[in-house]
Scaffold this motif. Structure first.
Motif, mmCIF file in Angstrom:
data_model
loop_
_atom_site.group_PDB
_atom_site.id
_atom_site.type_symbol
_atom_site.label_atom_id
_atom_site.label_comp_id
_atom_site.label_asym_id
_atom_site.label_seq_id
_atom_site.Cartn_x
_atom_site.Cartn_y
_atom_site.Cartn_z
ATOM 1 N N THR A 100 0.851 -1.194 0.000
ATOM 2 C CA THR A 100 0.000 0.000 0.000
ATOM 3 C C THR A 100 0.890 1.249 0.000
ATOM 4 N N ILE A 101 0.484 2.216 -0.750
ATOM 5 C CA ILE A 101 1.226 3.488 -0.819
ATOM 6 C C ILE A 101 0.910 4.308 0.432
ATOM 7 N N ILE A 102 1.951 4.735 1.130
ATOM 8 C CA ILE A 102 1.710 5.453 2.390
ATOM 9 C C ILE A 102 2.094 6.922 2.319
ATOM 10 N N SER A 103 2.512 7.368 1.152
ATOM 11 C CA SER A 103 2.851 8.781 1.028
ATOM 12 C C SER A 103 1.874 9.425 0.059
ATOM 13 N N ASP A 104 1.678 10.739 0.201
ATOM 14 C CA ASP A 104 0.639 11.451 -0.551
ATOM 15 C C ASP A 104 0.645 11.175 -2.041
ATOM 16 N N SER A 105 1.767 11.386 -2.655
ATOM 17 C CA SER A 105 1.836 11.218 -4.092
ATOM 18 C C SER A 105 3.202 10.634 -4.393
ATOM 19 N N VAL A 106 3.229 9.516 -5.058
ATOM 20 C CA VAL A 106 4.492 8.804 -5.255
ATOM 21 C C VAL A 106 4.794 8.659 -6.743
ATOM 22 N N ILE A 107 6.031 8.920 -7.083
ATOM 23 C CA ILE A 107 6.440 8.841 -8.482
ATOM 24 C C ILE A 107 6.873 7.418 -8.820
ATOM 25 N N VAL A 108 6.369 6.920 -9.949
ATOM 26 C CA VAL A 108 6.728 5.582 -10.415
ATOM 27 C C VAL A 108 7.734 5.746 -11.548
ATOM 28 N N ARG A 109 8.859 5.026 -11.449
ATOM 29 C CA ARG A 109 9.925 5.179 -12.449
ATOM 30 C C ARG A 109 10.176 3.885 -13.199
ATOM 31 N N ASP A 110 10.895 3.996 -14.311
ATOM 32 C CA ASP A 110 11.160 2.794 -15.112
ATOM 33 C C ASP A 110 12.430 2.067 -14.665
ATOM 34 N N ALA A 111 13.091 2.587 -13.632
ATOM 35 C CA ALA A 111 14.290 1.929 -13.123
ATOM 36 C C ALA A 111 14.373 2.140 -11.616
ATOM 37 N N PRO A 112 15.066 1.249 -10.892
ATOM 38 C CA PRO A 112 15.099 1.343 -9.427
ATOM 39 C C PRO A 112 16.093 2.370 -8.900
ATOM 40 N N ASN A 113 15.981 3.585 -9.365
ATOM 41 C CA ASN A 113 16.805 4.673 -8.829
ATOM 42 C C ASN A 113 16.159 6.000 -9.194
ATOM 43 N N ILE A 114 16.574 7.076 -8.524
ATOM 44 C CA ILE A 114 15.881 8.357 -8.746
ATOM 45 C C ILE A 114 16.209 8.970 -10.107
ATOM 46 N N GLY A 158 15.685 7.216 -12.761
ATOM 47 C CA GLY A 158 14.775 6.530 -13.675
ATOM 48 C C GLY A 158 13.722 7.464 -14.250
ATOM 49 N N LYS A 159 13.275 7.146 -15.450
ATOM 50 C CA LYS A 159 12.277 7.982 -16.121
ATOM 51 C C LYS A 159 10.946 7.905 -15.355
ATOM 52 N N VAL A 160 10.284 9.036 -15.238
ATOM 53 C CA VAL A 160 9.012 9.073 -14.524
ATOM 54 C C VAL A 160 7.914 8.496 -15.425
ATOM 55 N N LEU A 161 7.244 7.445 -14.923
ATOM 56 C CA LEU A 161 6.179 6.823 -15.716
ATOM 57 C C LEU A 161 4.828 7.412 -15.350
ATOM 58 N N THR A 162 4.584 7.506 -14.049
ATOM 59 C CA THR A 162 3.302 8.037 -13.598
ATOM 60 C C THR A 162 3.410 8.406 -12.123
ATOM 61 N N GLU A 163 2.330 8.933 -11.592
ATOM 62 C CA GLU A 163 2.278 9.216 -10.164
ATOM 63 C C GLU A 163 1.098 8.482 -9.572
ATOM 64 N N ILE A 164 1.288 7.950 -8.349
ATOM 65 C CA ILE A 164 0.160 7.249 -7.726
ATOM 66 C C ILE A 164 -0.136 7.854 -6.364
ATOM 67 N N GLU A 165 -1.394 7.711 -5.945
ATOM 68 C CA GLU A 165 -1.864 8.381 -4.738
ATOM 69 C C GLU A 165 -1.776 7.483 -3.513
ATOM 70 N N LYS A 166 -1.743 8.105 -2.383
ATOM 71 C CA LYS A 166 -1.719 7.447 -1.083
ATOM 72 C C LYS A 166 -2.930 6.515 -0.933
ATOM 73 N N ILE A 183 6.374 -2.645 -8.757
ATOM 74 C CA ILE A 183 4.959 -2.957 -8.555
ATOM 75 C C ILE A 183 4.238 -3.080 -9.889
ATOM 76 N N LYS A 184 3.135 -3.831 -9.872
ATOM 77 C CA LYS A 184 2.318 -3.993 -11.074
ATOM 78 C C LYS A 184 1.273 -2.880 -11.050
ATOM 79 N N LEU A 185 1.263 -2.114 -12.096
ATOM 80 C CA LEU A 185 0.317 -0.994 -12.158
ATOM 81 C C LEU A 185 -1.033 -1.485 -12.681
ATOM 82 N N ASN A 186 -2.040 -0.653 -12.502
ATOM 83 C CA ASN A 186 -3.398 -1.062 -12.863
ATOM 84 C C ASN A 186 -3.582 -1.310 -14.358
#
Ligand SMILES: [Zn+2]
Length: 655
Positions: free
Chosen positions: A32-46, A48-56, A72-75
C-alpha cells in the motif's frame, strides 16, 4: 546500532526475495502506498524515467525488490519502480491460504517488528525538527517533531532515521535524534546543540518564515551581520535576531568568526571647544587626548553616557558634549580618495615589506587619515592600514559644487574626437587626471583638454561626481544584472602566451562593464570584485539569490593550437539562455570584428545550473599571441564592454 539495522534490513530483503522467488506463482504480495503522491519510475533509482504518479492508500502487487526499491504492477498491466520507504507491506496473517513458507516468513517479520518496537524510541534534540516522507532533503515535509515527545524508531538509512509519525511514518535527520527511554522521557538528558553564530556574506539576506524560497520574507540581514543559529538543515538555518526568528539560506553565511565586512558606523560631532579623551569611560580616568569643536568622530554604540572611539585614537568621550551625526555629513568632511589600481594592498606599516592586511579594488573610495611620503594611512573595515598612494586619486580637492568633473581611472585612457569608439584618438590621459565635463550623455563625456580643444571620453572608465540619471526609457533601467568575472584566487584560469592571467582580465572587463551598466541605472551585482576564488555553485547561487534578469559570465579562452582565435558565446537552454547569449554575441562580433565563433550550446555549470537567463562569453584566445596582445589593450576592453552593454540593451528591448 547502525550495523544491527543494516543486517536486519538485509535479512528482510533476503527473506523477501527468497519468498517472492519461491512463491511467485501461487502468491503475490500486496503493498500500500503510504505517502501522498508517489512517483513511479522505469528503473530502481531516482534517475529513472518518470512513468506516472500514484496516490496514497492505493494497493499494488509487489513483483520485485532491489535495494531500497520495489517493483509494482500498475493497474494498466505495466510495471514500475517506487522507493520502498513510500510503501507498506499489507499484513496477510488473516489470509487462510498461506502455506508454510509464508507462515515462517511472516513469523520472522513479526518477530523483527516486535524487536524494533520494544527496543527503540528516539527524541529530537532540537526544536521543530523536520520530518520528511523520505530519507533526504529533497523529500516533501510532513511536519515537525515535538521536542518533548518520544517517537518509535522504525529503521535507519544513511544519515536518516525512519520514525512513526502521526498515523504514518516519516524520516528525520539522525544527527538531531537521540535514543530515549520511553518509560521516563523526562529523565532523559537531552544534549542541546552547541550555540553557534554565522556571519552574513551577501549585501542583503532575506529572513523567511520557513525554510524555502517561496515562504514570506519576515526581515533582512546585512552583509557582516552576525546572528545566532537555533537549528539547521543542510541548506537552511533558523536564526534569531534581536526581535525575530526565521530561516535564511545557509550558503550565504559563513561560520568563520571574521570581523563584519561592513560596519554600520556611528558618528558624533563635538559640541564644545575642547573635550577630553579618557582611557576608561569615567571622568576620573586618565586623559589620553583631546578633540575640539566640530570634530567628527567614529564611535561605537553609546554605553552609560560614554562613547568609545573607533580607529586610530583609542579612548572614551563623554556623550553629554557631542551629538550624533549622520554618516553622509561625516564622510563628506573626510578626505576621500579613489583607488586607481585594479587591486591595492593595504599593509600594516608604510613599507612594501610589511604584511598585507587587506585590499581595496579599483574605483573604491577610501578615507585617508595621514600621508607620509609615498604612503597614506587609510581606514579599513576593522581599523587602519597603509597603502601606496600612487594608486589613490584625490576626489574631494577637485570637487567644485557646480561643475561636473570626471577623473580618469586607467593609465593611458583614450581621448577621442567624436563620442564614439570609432572616433579618432586625439590624446591619452594619465590616471588621476581630472577634467571638467562640458556635456555628457549616457555613454560619453565631452571634456576640455589642455590645448583648449574638446575631446570625448567613454563614461564608464572614469569616476564622476554625478549621480546616474533615472532614465525610464532605457531598457536597462532597474534590471538586475549579475556579472561573473571567471576564475579568481588560486584558480587563475588560463595563462596567456606572454603571461596574461585570465582571472585578472575577466575582473578588469567585469569592473568596467559593471560601471557602465550602473550608469544606466541597472542593478549590477558582481560575483567577485577582487582576486578571490569562488565555487561555481556560489556564482549560480548569487544569480538565484538576486533573481537576476541576466547572468553574464566573462572568460578568455585558450587551446593548444596557438593559431586559434576569435570570440564565442555559450548558452545551455535554447529558450532561457539563447536570446541573451545571441544578443550579446551579435554585438561583440559587430563591434570587436573578431572571428565569429558563434553563439552555441555549451554544457557549462554556471549556465546549466542557472534558473535565470545566463550566458558565458569567451572574449578571445590568450593562447594566441596576437589576440592576447589585442584583448589587453584599453581599446579592446572599451569595445568589448560597449558591445556587451549594447547586447544587453538589445536583449531587454525584446524580452
Ligand atoms: Zn575561463
Amino acid at each position: 546500532m547502525l550495523r544491527r539495522h543494516i543486517s536486519l534490513s538485509l535479512i528482510l530483503t533476503l527473506l523477501l526475495s527468497i519468498f517472492s522467488l519461491s512463491i511467485n506463482q501461487t502468491y503475490a504480495q500486496q503493498v500500500t502506498i503510504i505517502s501522498d503522491s508517489v512517483i513511479v519510475r522505469d528503473a530502481p533509482n531516482i534517475g529513472g524515467k518518470v512513468l506516472t504518479e500514484i496516490e496514497k492508500g492505493n494497493t499494488f502487487e509487489l513483483i520485485d525488490q532491489q535495494n531500497d526499491w520495489s517493483k509494482i504492477k500498475l493497474n494498466n498491466g505495466t510495471s514500475g519502480w517506487i522507493a520502498s520507504w513510500l510503501l507498506e507491506t499489507i499484513d496477510n496473517t488473516a489470509s487462510a491460504n498461506q502455506n508454510n513458507v509464508e507462515k515462517d516468513t511472516e513469523l520472522v517479520i513479526e518477530k523483527e517488528k516486535e524487536k524494533v518496537s520494544t527496543s527503540e524510541y528516539v527524541i529530537s534534540t532540537v526544536d521543530n525538527l523536520r520530518v520528511r516522507n523520505g530519507p533526504g532533503l529533497d523529500y516533501e515535509s510532513l511536519g515537525y517533531m515535538d521536542k518533548n515527545k518520544n517517537y518509535t524508531k522504525v529503521s535507519e538509512q544513511g544519515d536518516w532515521t525512519k520514525i512513526q509519525y502521526n498515523d504514518t511514518t516519516g524520516w528525520a535527520a539522525s544527527r538531531y535524534l537521540t535514543a530515549s527511554n520511553n518509560n521516563n522521557p523526562q529523565s532523559e538528558s537531552v544534549e542541546e546543540p552547541e550555540e553557534k553564530t554565522v556571519t552574513v556574506i551577501v549585501p542583503i539576506l532575506n529572513i523567511r518564515q520557513s525554510a524555502n524560497t517561496t515562504s514570506d520574507i519576515v526581515g533582512q540581514l546585512k552583509e557582516g551581520e552576525i546572528v545566532q543559529v537555533i537549528q539547521q538543515t543542510d541548506e537552511w538555518l533558523q536564526v534569531k535576531t534581536e526581535n525575530k526568528t526565521g530561516w535564511v539560506a545557509a550558503e550565504f553565511t559563513t561560520e568563520k568568526q571574521t570581523a563584519p565586512i561592513e560596519i554600520e558606523q556611528k558618528w558624533v560631532t563635538v559640541n564644545v571647544d575642547s573635550l577630553n579623551i579618557r582611557k576608561q569611560p569615567s571622568t576620573t580616568s586618565e586623559i589620553v587626548g583631546k578633540v575640539t569643536i566640530n570634530d567628527i568622530l567614529a564611535v561605537n554604540e553609546k554605553q552609560d553616557e560614554w562613547y568609545e572611539l573607533v580607529g586610530d585614537q583609542k579612548g572614551w568621550i563623554n556623550a553629554s558634549f557631542v551629538s550624533e551625526t549622520n554618516e553622509q555629513t561625516a564622510l563628506s568632511t573626510e578626505k576621500k580618495q579613489v583607488v586607481t589600481a585594479t587591486i591595492l594592498n593595504v599593509r600594516k606599516e608604510p613599507s612594501l615589506d610589511s604584511p598585507i592586511i587587506g585590499k581595496f579594488i579599483e574605483s573604491e573610495q577610501v578615507s585617508v587619515l595621514v600621508e607620509q611620503d609615498k604612503w597614506s594611512k587609510v581606514k579599513t573595515e576593522n581599523g587602519t592600514g597603509w597603502v601606496y598612494n600612487e594608486y589613490l586619486v584625490d576626489l574631494s580637492s577637485i570637487e567644485p559644487i557646480e561643475a561636473e568633473t570626471i577623473t580618469i581611472l586607467n593609465e593611458g585612457t583614450n581621448l577621442r574626437s567624436e563620442p564614439s569608439l570609432t572616433g579618432k584618438i586625439v590624446g591619452n590621459a594619465s590616471k588621476g587626471t581630472t577634467y571638467q565635463a562640458i556635456k555628457h550623455d549616457r555613454d560619453w563625456y565631452e571634456i576640455k583638454i589642455t590645448n583648449g580643444k574638446k575631446a570625448y571620453v567613454a563614461s564608464w572608465i572614469v569616476a564622476t561626481n554625478l549621480k546616474p540619471k533615472n532614465d525610464q526609457s532605457n531598457p536597462l533601467n532597474g534590471k538586475v544584472i549579475v556579472i561573473d568575472p571567471g576564475h579568481g584566487g588560486d584558480d587563475s584560469g588560463t595563462t596567456g602566451f606572454t603571461g596574461t592571467e585570465e582571472k585578472d582580465l575577466t575582473l578588469k572587463t567585469a569592473l568596467a562593464l559593471a560601471e557602465k551598466l550602473k550608469q544606466s541605472n541597472a542593478q549590477v551585482i558582481l560575483t567577485r570584485k577582487d582576486d578571490r576564488k569562488l565555487t561555481l555553485k556560489y556564482r549560480v547561487s548569487i544569480s538565484h539569490h538576486y533573481e537576476a534578469d541576466a547572468f553574464v559570465s566573462l572568460h578568455y579562452d585558450s587551446v593548444r593550437d596557438t593559431s586559434v582565435n576569435g570570440v564565442g558565446s555559450f548558452y545551455y537552454n535554447k529558450q532561457k539562455d539563447y536570446p541573451l547569449a545571441s544578443a550579446i554575441h551579435k554585438q561583440l562580433i559587430t563591434q570587436t570584428k573578431r572571428k565569429d565563433r558563434t553563439a552555441k550550446f555549451g554544457d557549462l555549470h554556471v549556465v546549466r545550473e542557472n534558473y535565470q537567463p545566463a550566458a558565458l562569453i569567451e572574449l578571445g584566445f590568450l593562447s594566441n599571441a596576437n589576440e592576447e596582445a589585442l584583448v589587453n589593450t584599453s581599446q579592446y576592453q572599451e569595445q568589448a564592454v560597449q558591445a556587451i552593454y549594447d547586447g544587453l540593451v538589445d536583449y531587454f528591448k525584446h524580452s
